[in-house]
Design a protein around this motif. Structure first.
Motif, PDB file in Angstrom:
ATOM      1  N   ARG A  71     -44.981  56.785 -15.589  1.00 30.20           N
ATOM      2  CA  ARG A  71     -45.342  55.705 -16.361  1.00 30.20           C
ATOM      3  C   ARG A  71     -45.262  54.311 -15.440  1.00 30.20           C
ATOM      4  O   ARG A  71     -45.991  53.398 -15.125  1.00 30.20           O
ATOM      5  N   VAL A  72     -43.756  54.516 -14.646  1.00 31.15           N
ATOM      6  CA  VAL A  72     -43.529  53.358 -13.975  1.00 31.15           C
ATOM      7  C   VAL A  72     -44.648  53.271 -12.642  1.00 31.15           C
ATOM      8  O   VAL A  72     -45.064  52.359 -12.291  1.00 31.15           O
ATOM      9  N   LEU A  73     -44.968  54.299 -12.076  1.00 31.40           N
ATOM     10  CA  LEU A  73     -45.951  54.432 -10.915  1.00 31.40           C
ATOM     11  C   LEU A  73     -47.372  53.718 -11.553  1.00 31.40           C
ATOM     12  O   LEU A  73     -47.841  52.885 -10.869  1.00 31.40           O
ATOM     13  N   LEU A  83     -45.232  48.709  -5.279  1.00 30.01           N
ATOM     14  CA  LEU A  83     -44.648  48.437  -3.976  1.00 30.01           C
ATOM     15  C   LEU A  83     -44.377  46.602  -4.011  1.00 30.01           C
ATOM     16  O   LEU A  83     -43.732  46.203  -3.050  1.00 30.01           O
ATOM     17  N   ALA A  84     -44.541  46.120  -5.111  1.00 34.16           N
ATOM     18  CA  ALA A  84     -44.176  44.660  -5.298  1.00 34.16           C
ATOM     19  C   ALA A  84     -42.714  44.648  -5.715  1.00 34.16           C
ATOM     20  O   ALA A  84     -42.319  45.815  -6.431  1.00 34.16           O
ATOM     21  N   PRO A  85     -41.887  43.588  -5.755  1.00 29.68           N
ATOM     22  CA  PRO A  85     -40.385  43.733  -6.293  1.00 29.68           C
ATOM     23  C   PRO A  85     -40.270  44.186  -7.557  1.00 29.68           C
ATOM     24  O   PRO A  85     -39.516  44.942  -7.960  1.00 29.68           O
ATOM     25  N   GLY A  86     -41.237  43.788  -8.525  1.00 26.93           N
ATOM     26  CA  GLY A  86     -41.368  44.120  -9.884  1.00 26.93           C
ATOM     27  C   GLY A  86     -41.408  45.766 -10.035  1.00 26.93           C
ATOM     28  O   GLY A  86     -40.666  46.169 -10.923  1.00 26.93           O
ATOM     29  N   PHE A  87     -41.945  46.339  -8.952  1.00 30.05           N
ATOM     30  CA  PHE A  87     -41.832  47.988  -9.112  1.00 30.05           C
ATOM     31  C   PHE A  87     -40.537  48.412  -8.912  1.00 30.05           C
ATOM     32  O   PHE A  87     -40.174  49.435  -9.694  1.00 30.05           O
ATOM     33  N   PHE A  88     -39.963  47.628  -7.903  1.00 34.93           N
ATOM     34  CA  PHE A  88     -38.842  48.471  -7.467  1.00 34.93           C
ATOM     35  C   PHE A  88     -37.655  48.218  -8.485  1.00 34.93           C
ATOM     36  O   PHE A  88     -36.768  48.867  -8.622  1.00 34.93           O
ATOM     37  N   SER A  94     -35.757  52.477 -14.602  1.00 35.39           N
ATOM     38  CA  SER A  94     -35.840  53.526 -15.104  1.00 35.39           C
ATOM     39  C   SER A  94     -34.886  54.735 -14.497  1.00 35.39           C
ATOM     40  O   SER A  94     -34.700  55.650 -15.335  1.00 35.39           O
ATOM     41  N   LEU A  95     -34.782  54.677 -13.348  1.00 36.59           N
ATOM     42  CA  LEU A  95     -33.884  55.789 -12.845  1.00 36.59           C
ATOM     43  C   LEU A  95     -32.463  55.675 -13.398  1.00 36.59           C
ATOM     44  O   LEU A  95     -32.078  56.834 -13.928  1.00 36.59           O
ATOM     45  N   ALA A 124     -28.504  50.561 -19.235  1.00 36.36           N
ATOM     46  CA  ALA A 124     -28.486  51.039 -17.932  1.00 36.36           C
ATOM     47  C   ALA A 124     -29.706  50.612 -17.135  1.00 36.36           C
ATOM     48  O   ALA A 124     -29.558  50.167 -15.961  1.00 36.36           O
ATOM     49  N   HIS A 125     -30.894  49.916 -17.924  1.00 35.92           N
ATOM     50  CA  HIS A 125     -32.032  49.590 -17.209  1.00 35.92           C
ATOM     51  C   HIS A 125     -31.623  48.227 -16.737  1.00 35.92           C
ATOM     52  O   HIS A 125     -31.954  48.006 -15.483  1.00 35.92           O
ATOM     53  N   ILE A 126     -31.108  47.328 -17.357  1.00 36.92           N
ATOM     54  CA  ILE A 126     -30.770  46.098 -16.795  1.00 36.92           C
ATOM     55  C   ILE A 126     -29.576  46.157 -15.626  1.00 36.92           C
ATOM     56  O   ILE A 126     -29.723  45.428 -14.827  1.00 36.92           O
TER      57      ILE A 126
END
Lengths: 182, 135
Positions: A71-73, A83-88, A94-95, A124-126
């Motif tokens: 979903r994230v990918l 690969l933008a900051p928001g993605f990381f 998520s991890l 955990a997400h935040i």
């Protein structure tokens, strides 16, 4: 037709189909959610996590991890955020929440339901996002100034997503049960 | 007029899915929200007023009791009024009165400068988020 010797044949199993279906549902929610205007960047309902919670409860952690990471990918590819900051930030969140879910799913079922899983995963997400933001994007303690806002959002959306997941799970497990008027 | 029994039934339908531990987790989450807000958002409470005249520290006044400090300068006397948690320049002989019109200063890092009379009033705290000059 004679199969070519260099051809790689991928035979998707029933599990693969299931993961793909759930990931697709999660991606749709991610894209739909991106259209909702929100006052503060970083505060999102995280509706796709409902799918993760349901998959976790029904099919286990491995499959939930597949769904969440796909979903994230794909979500980032569709929204042009790959690969933008928001993605990381999203990936780190998520991890972290998958790690916490892996531990939280072993809490006694009698007392801790999807709502607990959801709230813990939201925190955990935040947490994961803030670590990445602090180490890389905003190397200043100022990012922690917004922690109470993020925590409140995590509590609220964690509760709502958890309740929706719990209701979906109940509806799935008891399809013959009479539905109420709602 | 909201239909109260219907709302209550709707809430009850959702509340079925809450278990004992869920309540605990939610309570802990809310406690974390309140606690983090209290810890992270209380910075900037001042505890001391530093008064300078001609570049030298004239007085460091505790912001716990009300008092008035009279500071002599080249133009005359600047009166600084201190009250619990805040301070202001009450009167100044300067021509434009900028420091007086700034009013009460109440956060750590806030500064009022009466340049013509070479007097400044600054509040300092355990932790200042920013100082009002650079900000």
């Amino acid at each position: 037709m004679t199969p070519s010797t260099t051809e790689i044949r991928l035979v998707p199993t029933a599990d693969d189909h299931r993961v793909a279906r759930h990931a697709a549902a999660a991606i749709v929610l991610t894209v739909a959610e991106a259209a909702i205007p929100l006052p503060l960047p970083g505060v999102k309902p995280g509706l796709a996590n409902i799918v993760t919670l349901v998959v976790l409860a029904r099919w286990g952690w491995r499959e939930a991890a597949w769904v969440a990471l796909l979903r994230v990918l794909v979500g980032s590819l569709v929204l042009g955020q790959f690969l933008a900051p928001g993605f990381f930030l999203s990936l780190a969140g998520s991890l972290a929440s998958l790690a916490v879910l892996g531990a939280a799913m072993h809490l006694p079922r009698r007392w801790f339901g999807p709502v607990s899983h959801s709230v813990l995963a939201a925190f955990a997400h935040i947490g994961g996002q803030l670590v990445v933001a602090r180490l890389w994007l905003v190397p200043h303690d100022g990012v922690f100034y917004l922690v109470p806002v993020f925590a409140l959002a995590a509590t609220l959306f964690g509760l709502v997503n958890g309740l929706v997941a719990a209701r979906l799970l109940d509806a799935e497990l008891a399809p013959a049960a009479p539905r109420d008027g709602a | 007029m909201p239909d109260l029994p219907a709302v209550r039934r709707w809430l009850a339908a959702w509340a079925v899915h809450l278990r004992m531990g869920d309540g605990l987790v939610l309570a802990a989450a809310l406690a974390f929200c309140v606690g983090s807000a209290l810890v992270l958002w209380q910075g900037g409470r001042p505890d001391k007023a530093i008064i300078k005249a001609g570049g030298q520290v004239f007085a460091e006044v505790d912001l716990s009791a009300p008092r008035i400090v009279e500071v002599p300068g080249p133009l005359g006397t600047t009166r600084i009024e201190v009250q619990p948690g805040r301070a202001r320049v009450a009167s100044d002989p300067g021509p434009r009165q900028y420091c007086v019109r700034q009013g009460w200063l109440a956060s750590a890092g806030a500064v009022a400068i009466c340049a013509p009379n070479q007097v400044s009033l600054a509040l300092s705290g355990r932790r200042a988020d920013y100082d009002s000059l650079n900000y």
